[in-house]
Design a protein around this motif. Structure first.
Motif, PDB file in Angstrom:
ATOM      1  N   ARG A  47     -57.087   0.057 -17.469  1.00 51.35           N
ATOM      2  CA  ARG A  47     -55.887   0.498 -16.555  1.00 51.35           C
ATOM      3  C   ARG A  47     -54.832  -0.096 -17.099  1.00 51.35           C
ATOM      4  O   ARG A  47     -53.744   0.550 -17.194  1.00 51.35           O
ATOM      5  CB  ARG A  47     -56.237   0.115 -15.085  1.00 51.35           C
ATOM      6  N   ASP A  48     -54.821  -1.335 -17.524  1.00 54.90           N
ATOM      7  CA  ASP A  48     -53.604  -1.954 -17.982  1.00 54.90           C
ATOM      8  C   ASP A  48     -53.063  -1.416 -19.505  1.00 54.90           C
ATOM      9  O   ASP A  48     -51.912  -1.142 -19.449  1.00 54.90           O
ATOM     10  CB  ASP A  48     -53.866  -3.476 -18.279  1.00 54.90           C
ATOM     11  N   ARG A  49     -54.215  -1.142 -20.025  1.00 55.25           N
ATOM     12  CA  ARG A  49     -53.723  -0.253 -21.625  1.00 55.25           C
ATOM     13  C   ARG A  49     -53.112   0.971 -21.214  1.00 55.25           C
ATOM     14  O   ARG A  49     -52.085   1.436 -21.931  1.00 55.25           O
ATOM     15  CB  ARG A  49     -54.981  -0.406 -22.428  1.00 55.25           C
ATOM     16  N   LEU A  50     -53.621   1.751 -20.066  1.00 59.00           N
ATOM     17  CA  LEU A  50     -53.257   3.145 -19.947  1.00 59.00           C
ATOM     18  C   LEU A  50     -51.622   3.090 -19.418  1.00 59.00           C
ATOM     19  O   LEU A  50     -50.657   3.797 -19.730  1.00 59.00           O
ATOM     20  CB  LEU A  50     -54.018   3.932 -18.871  1.00 59.00           C
ATOM     21  N   ARG A  51     -51.471   2.139 -18.536  1.00 64.49           N
ATOM     22  CA  ARG A  51     -49.992   1.840 -17.833  1.00 64.49           C
ATOM     23  C   ARG A  51     -49.090   1.399 -18.967  1.00 64.49           C
ATOM     24  O   ARG A  51     -47.775   1.910 -19.056  1.00 64.49           O
ATOM     25  CB  ARG A  51     -50.218   0.687 -16.953  1.00 64.49           C
ATOM     26  N   HIS A  52     -49.591   0.649 -20.068  1.00 68.43           N
ATOM     27  CA  HIS A  52     -48.555   0.289 -21.036  1.00 68.43           C
ATOM     28  C   HIS A  52     -48.298   1.569 -21.853  1.00 68.43           C
ATOM     29  O   HIS A  52     -47.124   1.754 -22.373  1.00 68.43           O
ATOM     30  CB  HIS A  52     -49.436  -0.724 -22.030  1.00 68.43           C
ATOM     31  N   GLY A  53     -49.349   2.479 -22.217  1.00 70.16           N
ATOM     32  CA  GLY A  53     -48.811   3.665 -22.970  1.00 70.16           C
ATOM     33  C   GLY A  53     -47.782   4.528 -21.946  1.00 70.16           C
ATOM     34  O   GLY A  53     -46.867   5.229 -22.717  1.00 70.16           O
ATOM     35  N   ASN A  54     -48.328   4.597 -20.877  1.00 65.53           N
ATOM     36  CA  ASN A  54     -47.121   5.375 -19.720  1.00 65.53           C
ATOM     37  C   ASN A  54     -45.871   4.796 -19.861  1.00 65.53           C
ATOM     38  O   ASN A  54     -44.945   5.543 -20.055  1.00 65.53           O
ATOM     39  CB  ASN A  54     -47.551   5.329 -18.510  1.00 65.53           C
ATOM     40  N   GLN A  55     -45.712   3.372 -19.707  1.00 67.65           N
ATOM     41  CA  GLN A  55     -44.094   2.760 -20.126  1.00 67.65           C
ATOM     42  C   GLN A  55     -43.756   3.043 -21.256  1.00 67.65           C
ATOM     43  O   GLN A  55     -42.519   3.194 -21.163  1.00 67.65           O
ATOM     44  CB  GLN A  55     -44.809   1.171 -19.813  1.00 67.65           C
ATOM     45  N   THR A  56     -44.474   3.024 -22.453  1.00 72.69           N
ATOM     46  CA  THR A  56     -43.854   3.297 -23.660  1.00 72.69           C
ATOM     47  C   THR A  56     -43.361   4.742 -23.822  1.00 72.69           C
ATOM     48  O   THR A  56     -42.052   4.829 -24.082  1.00 72.69           O
ATOM     49  CB  THR A  56     -45.095   3.302 -24.701  1.00 72.69           C
ATOM     50  N   LEU A  57     -43.969   5.592 -22.944  1.00 71.74           N
ATOM     51  CA  LEU A  57     -43.350   7.065 -22.849  1.00 71.74           C
ATOM     52  C   LEU A  57     -42.294   7.080 -21.921  1.00 71.74           C
ATOM     53  O   LEU A  57     -40.869   7.871 -22.220  1.00 71.74           O
ATOM     54  CB  LEU A  57     -44.407   8.212 -22.465  1.00 71.74           C
ATOM     55  N   GLN A  58     -42.178   6.331 -20.846  1.00 77.68           N
ATOM     56  CA  GLN A  58     -41.206   6.472 -20.123  1.00 77.68           C
ATOM     57  C   GLN A  58     -39.912   5.731 -20.471  1.00 77.68           C
ATOM     58  O   GLN A  58     -38.750   6.209 -20.030  1.00 77.68           O
ATOM     59  CB  GLN A  58     -41.467   5.873 -18.460  1.00 77.68           C
ATOM     60  N   GLY A  59     -40.005   4.841 -21.415  1.00 71.00           N
ATOM     61  CA  GLY A  59     -38.935   3.948 -21.987  1.00 71.00           C
ATOM     62  C   GLY A  59     -38.128   4.879 -22.985  1.00 71.00           C
ATOM     63  O   GLY A  59     -36.795   4.339 -23.283  1.00 71.00           O
ATOM     64  N   ARG A  60     -38.686   6.008 -23.404  1.00 72.23           N
ATOM     65  CA  ARG A  60     -37.943   6.687 -24.232  1.00 72.23           C
ATOM     66  C   ARG A  60     -36.960   7.572 -23.773  1.00 72.23           C
ATOM     67  O   ARG A  60     -36.083   8.422 -24.256  1.00 72.23           O
ATOM     68  CB  ARG A  60     -38.691   7.500 -25.310  1.00 72.23           C
ATOM     69  N   GLY A  61     -37.078   7.615 -22.414  1.00 73.23           N
ATOM     70  CA  GLY A  61     -35.854   8.669 -21.677  1.00 73.23           C
ATOM     71  C   GLY A  61     -36.591   9.990 -21.351  1.00 73.23           C
ATOM     72  O   GLY A  61     -36.538  10.920 -20.920  1.00 73.23           O
TER      73      GLY A  61
END
Length: 61
Positions: A47-61
């Protein structure tokens, strides 16, 4: 390209690849699907790894 599949394992290299896949998808109007690729870990770690990937995408705007 109509569909792009990107694998993400929580690593820095996967973050870079995910951002590149997102840029390509946006450029071509493609659908981007991201899958989590991790060794057998407990659910909370996945779950933490999936959250990390989602945050990476959201951080790009």
């Amino acid at each position: 390209m109509k569909k792009i599949l990107a694998a993400h394992d929580g690593s820095d290299a996967a973050d870079r690849a995910l951002l590149e896949a997102a840029a390509i998808a946006q450029k071509f109007g493609s659908k981007l699907t991201v899958i989590s690729v991790v060794p057998n870990l407990c659910f909370s770690e996945n779950r933490d790894r999936l959250r990390h990937g989602n945050q990476t995408l959201q951080g790009r705007g």
